[in-house]
Design a protein around this motif. Structure first.
Motif, PDB file in Angstrom:
ATOM      1  N   ARG A   1       0.857  -1.183   0.000  1.00 50.50           N
ATOM      2  CA  ARG A   1       0.000   0.000   0.000  1.00 50.50           C
ATOM      3  C   ARG A   1       0.894   1.234   0.000  1.00 50.50           C
ATOM      4  N   VAL A   2       0.774   2.032  -1.014  1.00 47.31           N
ATOM      5  CA  VAL A   2       1.604   3.224  -1.159  1.00 47.31           C
ATOM      6  C   VAL A   2       0.680   4.408  -1.422  1.00 47.31           C
ATOM      7  N   GLY A   3       0.720   5.393  -0.537  1.00 44.57           N
ATOM      8  CA  GLY A   3      -0.115   6.568  -0.726  1.00 44.57           C
ATOM      9  C   GLY A   3      -1.599   6.259  -0.718  1.00 44.57           C
ATOM     10  N   GLY A   4      -2.009   5.278   0.099  1.00 44.07           N
ATOM     11  CA  GLY A   4      -3.419   4.934   0.182  1.00 44.07           C
ATOM     12  C   GLY A   4      -3.928   4.122  -0.994  1.00 44.07           C
ATOM     13  N   ARG A   5      -3.029   3.604  -1.808  1.00 46.97           N
ATOM     14  CA  ARG A   5      -3.417   2.813  -2.974  1.00 46.97           C
ATOM     15  C   ARG A   5      -2.684   1.473  -2.939  1.00 46.97           C
ATOM     16  N   ILE A   6      -3.235   0.490  -3.644  1.00 52.88           N
ATOM     17  CA  ILE A   6      -2.546  -0.793  -3.793  1.00 52.88           C
ATOM     18  C   ILE A   6      -1.623  -0.653  -4.997  1.00 52.88           C
ATOM     19  N   ALA A   7      -0.336  -0.454  -4.715  1.00 55.90           N
ATOM     20  CA  ALA A   7       0.618  -0.099  -5.764  1.00 55.90           C
ATOM     21  C   ALA A   7       0.700  -1.162  -6.853  1.00 55.90           C
ATOM     22  N   LEU A   8       0.696  -2.424  -6.453  1.00 49.13           N
ATOM     23  CA  LEU A   8       0.836  -3.495  -7.429  1.00 49.13           C
ATOM     24  C   LEU A   8      -0.363  -3.545  -8.373  1.00 49.13           C
TER      25      LEU A   8
ATOM     26  N   GLY B   1      -4.338 -12.534 -14.724  1.00 47.09           N
ATOM     27  CA  GLY B   1      -4.295 -13.268 -13.470  1.00 47.09           C
ATOM     28  C   GLY B   1      -4.943 -12.503 -12.334  1.00 47.09           C
ATOM     29  N   TYR B   2      -4.612 -12.908 -11.121  1.00 48.75           N
ATOM     30  CA  TYR B   2      -5.163 -12.259  -9.932  1.00 48.75           C
ATOM     31  C   TYR B   2      -4.605 -10.851  -9.795  1.00 48.75           C
ATOM     32  N   VAL B   3      -5.494  -9.894  -9.562  1.00 44.97           N
ATOM     33  CA  VAL B   3      -5.110  -8.512  -9.275  1.00 44.97           C
ATOM     34  C   VAL B   3      -5.314  -8.277  -7.780  1.00 44.97           C
ATOM     35  N   PRO B   4      -4.264  -7.977  -7.029  1.00 44.48           N
ATOM     36  CA  PRO B   4      -4.399  -7.805  -5.575  1.00 44.48           C
ATOM     37  C   PRO B   4      -5.489  -6.800  -5.222  1.00 44.48           C
ATOM     38  N   ASP B   5      -6.393  -7.227  -4.336  1.00 48.86           N
ATOM     39  CA  ASP B   5      -7.523  -6.382  -3.958  1.00 48.86           C
ATOM     40  C   ASP B   5      -7.786  -6.396  -2.459  1.00 48.86           C
ATOM     41  N   ALA B   6      -6.880  -6.980  -1.679  1.00 51.19           N
ATOM     42  CA  ALA B   6      -7.010  -6.944  -0.219  1.00 51.19           C
ATOM     43  C   ALA B   6      -6.322  -5.692   0.304  1.00 51.19           C
ATOM     44  N   TRP B   7      -6.968  -5.015   1.243  1.00 51.44           N
ATOM     45  CA  TRP B   7      -6.407  -3.778   1.794  1.00 51.44           C
ATOM     46  C   TRP B   7      -5.622  -4.021   3.079  1.00 51.44           C
ATOM     47  N   PHE B   8      -5.700  -5.208   3.631  1.00 54.01           N
ATOM     48  CA  PHE B   8      -5.036  -5.525   4.893  1.00 54.01           C
ATOM     49  C   PHE B   8      -5.427  -4.506   5.973  1.00 54.01           C
ATOM     50  N   ALA B   9      -6.722  -4.202   5.981  1.00 54.74           N
ATOM     51  CA  ALA B   9      -7.316  -3.317   6.986  1.00 54.74           C
ATOM     52  C   ALA B   9      -8.466  -4.093   7.613  1.00 54.74           C
ATOM     53  N   PHE B  10      -8.237  -4.656   8.791  1.00 55.04           N
ATOM     54  CA  PHE B  10      -9.144  -5.652   9.342  1.00 55.04           C
ATOM     55  C   PHE B  10      -9.981  -5.097  10.486  1.00 55.04           C
ATOM     56  N   ASP B  11     -11.251  -5.517  10.514  1.00 49.47           N
ATOM     57  CA  ASP B  11     -12.120  -5.116  11.614  1.00 49.47           C
ATOM     58  C   ASP B  11     -11.984  -6.109  12.763  1.00 49.47           C
ATOM     59  N   ASP B  12     -12.850  -5.981  13.766  1.00 54.10           N
ATOM     60  CA  ASP B  12     -12.723  -6.804  14.967  1.00 54.10           C
ATOM     61  C   ASP B  12     -13.095  -8.263  14.750  1.00 54.10           C
TER      62      ASP B  12
END
Length: 555
Positions: free
Chosen positions: A118-125, A146-157
């Protein structure tokens, strides 16, 4: 913290490596056989008196159905095809100690703390894949297929990944007991795993997203894979339309009961649209379309200790693209066993390409991303992707070719095991008992006499293994130092986390591999040349192991 000027200069002069994205050619034709399979298991000793170490049982065991690849014999012999007899993982023999000694703590900490996902609030890849560099385009159509990364790694409880707008991406993090050996942070990397079920498992019968339905279906999948009941409080069976606790009443349920004996009429059912569509279901198998996302990270050192760094070494992805029944899987495993017996020198022929991924032969397709010389994530090429195939589809210990989810922490754990390691680390996690009741990690230390396959982690050996007691026989279990087994039973982090000094040195060693872009020669974070590794083997060479160990689960 800014990296020093000399680091920037070195990166600007980093070597450009041509990526072989299309399928077919492998410089190392057995790239799917990992470096750990070349470990020297038998110490030198007069008249066969050297101690025997068995790290092989971590992967090579009698499986449990519907996984039928029984490779427990690999505990006792090196059964490699002819092209693999000469060890191709020559990075194991590189001395990086001088380069590591020259690295300052501030330098390597600045490196591991810079997020390359995550760079500058965006998924750089994802942005780079949208504007696809020609050298990444395997089929030349100008688009990434192929797969385009779409996980933000921002997890709730509850461990659900959330987008910047607050929406659900479908990914959910879970905590698990790392498999013994190479994947312990003590040996160089932290990692995490996320799971995502297809849209039909997240929606009601009308196609509307429903979080309650998704949580229920995830619990059903967990029950099927772990073959156990899964507590989930507050399930409204009447709304879901399924008797999940199997009490004969559609009421309020607090548990999903595991049941799968089709010949006796006992089975389970998904809920929501997946249930309405009667999606295929079986114990030990994920539904078609299941995805896993696995990030491999550097180690960070803070005031609270060693933990997962922001920087990714790799991002690995797998999707179940094809459903296989028990019969399909057993037939494939028997055919593979027969071919191995009839043609011991024949190697696997891998299909696919680096863009769409490589199928493993059992319904899954794998692909991944890894750092370029400057530390930005790029697609793995075909050979680098082949590295993942042998473990996910080639060893007996997996369930439906996966390692982590069968080892998910259960209802007694923090948040029922649904959390990311950044929300709670390993500290305070008790040791998982094996099926025979013994502590899993203590058993591994006794049987292997070390904390990794190559016995290169001297820190663990010094702290945990009683080296003053001579073994009664070469394959007698090692003894642990007093009090160690008891401490481990309460908190696995006492073993799995390295000292801060070792963590930073392992980070620096791995960065040398990144700068050289020499992943095809191995990606183990080693500082000094490894000595407990075979350079050349003979077909069927004995390992010295005489007692085949059972798996952590009950076959």
């Amino acid at each position: 913290m800014r990296a020093p000027l000399f680091l920037a200069l070195m990166l600007s002069a980093a070597p450009a490596v041509a990526l072989e994205m299309s399928g077919g050619y492998l410089a190392n034709p057995t790239a799917y056989i990992p470096s750990q399979c070349y470990t020297v298991t038998e110490e030198a000793g007069a008249n066969g008196t050297g101690r025997v170490h068995n790290p092989c049982f971590t992967c090579h065991v009698r499986p449990r159905a519907p996984h039928y690849l029984n490779d427990a014999d690999l505990q006792t012999e090196y059964s490699l095809p002819g092209p693999a007899l000469e060890n191709p993982w020559t990075n194991l023999f590189v001395d990086r100690s001088a380069a590591v000694d020259a690295v300052t703590d501030d330098d390597i900490l600045a490196w591991v703390r810079r997020d390359n996902y995550r760079v500058g609030g965006r998924i750089a890849l994802a942005e780079r894949l949208a504007d696809l560099p020609p050298e990444w385009d395997a089929d030349g159509d100008g688009e990434w297929s192929g797969y385009v990364p779409d996980a933000w790694f921002a997890f709730d409880d509850e461990g659900f990944d959330r987008s910047p707008e607050g929406g659900y991406t479908g990914w959910r993090a879970f905590a698990y007991q790392p498999l013994p050996g190479a994947f312990w942070p003590a040996n160089g990397s932290a990692d995490d795993v996320l799971i995502r079920l297809p849209a039909a498992f997240r929606e009601d019968a009308a196609g509307r997203f429903d979080l309650g339905i998704y949580k229920a279906n995830l619990a059903i999948v967990e029950a099927l894979i772990t073959r156990t009941d899964v507590p989930v409080p507050g399930l409204d069976e009447a709304a879901l339309g399924v008797d999940l606790d199997r009490d004969g009443v559609l009421g309020r349920a607090d548990v999903v009961r595991f049941a799968f004996a089709p010949l006796r009429g006992e089975t389970m059912h998904y809920v929501g649209r997946a249930g309405a569509e009667d999606r295929a279901l079986a114990a030990g198998l994920y539904p078609q379309g299941t995805e896993f996302l696995h990030s491999v990270r550097y180690l960070d050192v803070t005031e609270t200790g060693v933990g997962m760094a922001a920087r990714m070494k790799e991002l690995r992805y797998m999707q179940k693209t094809r459903w296989q029944s028990y019969y399909d899987r057993e037939t494939a495993a028997l055919a593979e066993a027969k071919e191995r017996a009839d043609f011991p020198d024949r190697i696997r022929h891998l299909l696919g390409d680096a863009e769409r991924g490589i199928p493993n032969g059992y319904g899954w397709r794998l692909q991944g991303f890894i750092e370029d010389a400057a530390g930005d994530l790029r697609p793995q090429d075909f050979e680098e992707t082949a590295f993942c195939i042998g473990c996910h589809g080639g060893v007996g210990v997996t369930d439906d070719d996966t390692f982590a989810f069968p080892r998910k922490l259960g209802a007694d754990a923090f948040r029922g095991g649904w959390y990311h390691w950044t929300q709670k680390g390993l500290a305070g996690t008790p040791e998982r008992p094996r099926a025979d009741g013994t502590g899993e990690y203590a058993h591994y230390l006794r049987v292997n006499g070390a904390g990794d396959e190559l016995r290169g982690n001297a820190e663990i050996i010094r702290a945990w293994i009683d080296g003053d007691t001579a073994p009664a026989a070469p394959d007698s279990p090692a003894r642990l130092k007093p009090g160690r087994a008891e401490a481990l039973a309460e908190d696995i982090s006492t073993l799995l986390l390295p000292s801060p000094e070792r963590a930073l040195r392992l980070d620096a060693a791995y960065r040398e591999i990144v700068r050289a872009q020499s992943f095809r020669l191995g990606r183990d974070a080693t500082i000094t040349p490894q000595t407990n590794v075979h350079r050349v083997l003979e077909q069927g060479q004995p390992t010295g192991v005489t007692r085949i160990e059972k798996p952590w689960f009950r076959p």
